[in-house]
Motif scaffolding. Structure first.
Motif, short mmCIF file in Angstrom:
data_model
loop_
_atom_site.label_atom_id
_atom_site.label_comp_id
_atom_site.label_asym_id
_atom_site.label_seq_id
_atom_site.Cartn_x
_atom_site.Cartn_y
_atom_site.Cartn_z
N ALA A 75 -1.29 -1.06 -4.60
CA ALA A 75 -0.10 -2.01 -3.94
C ALA A 75 1.31 -1.09 -3.87
N ALA A 79 2.53 -0.30 0.75
CA ALA A 79 3.79 -0.34 0.53
C ALA A 79 4.08 1.29 0.87
N TYR A 86 3.95 -6.37 2.80
CA TYR A 86 4.27 -8.49 1.51
C TYR A 86 5.44 -8.97 2.13
N ASP A 87 6.20 -9.21 3.59
CA ASP A 87 6.90 -9.56 4.34
C ASP A 87 6.35 -11.17 4.84
N TYR A 88 5.79 -12.20 3.59
CA TYR A 88 5.21 -13.16 4.20
C TYR A 88 5.94 -14.35 4.87
#
Length: 108
Positions: A75, A79, A86-88
């Protein structure tokens, strides 16, 4: 077959002799007395001793810990490559904004 003389006893088959030797016929599963059968796959002495529950649980904890560490490292590497991975919420907001722009372009 050859003719039998009157003095000869009739010949008995092997199975008839066995049944006569036993005294009576036996039905069902007939086990021989004194027959010791060994293990078909060898001795049981060469099998490893079963692991205790505590050692199995400790091994499972170690495996789980190692798996969590690998997942965290993957992860972090992902990143570093793309910070918005991970910017949903940002992706969702951008989709809705694009939809609104299409609707306003059609209507107006």
């Amino acid at each position: 077959p050859r003719p039998r003389a009157k003095s000869e006893a009739p010949t008995m088959s092997m199975w008839t002799k066995k049944a006569a030797g036993l005294g009576q016929k036996r039905y069902g599963l007939v086990k021989k007395q004194g027959s010791a059968l060994g293990n078909a796959f060898g001795s049981l002495d060469d099998e490893p001793a079963p692991a205790s529950r505590e050692s199995v649980a400790a091994d499972m904890r170690k495996l789980g810990s190692a798996q969590r560490q690998r997942a965290a490292a993957q992860a972090a590497a992902a990143a570093e490559v793309d910070p918005s991975i991970y910017d949903y919420d940002g992706v969702y907001d951008q989709m809705k904004e694009d939809e609104r722009a299409k609707i306003t372009a059609r209507s107006g």
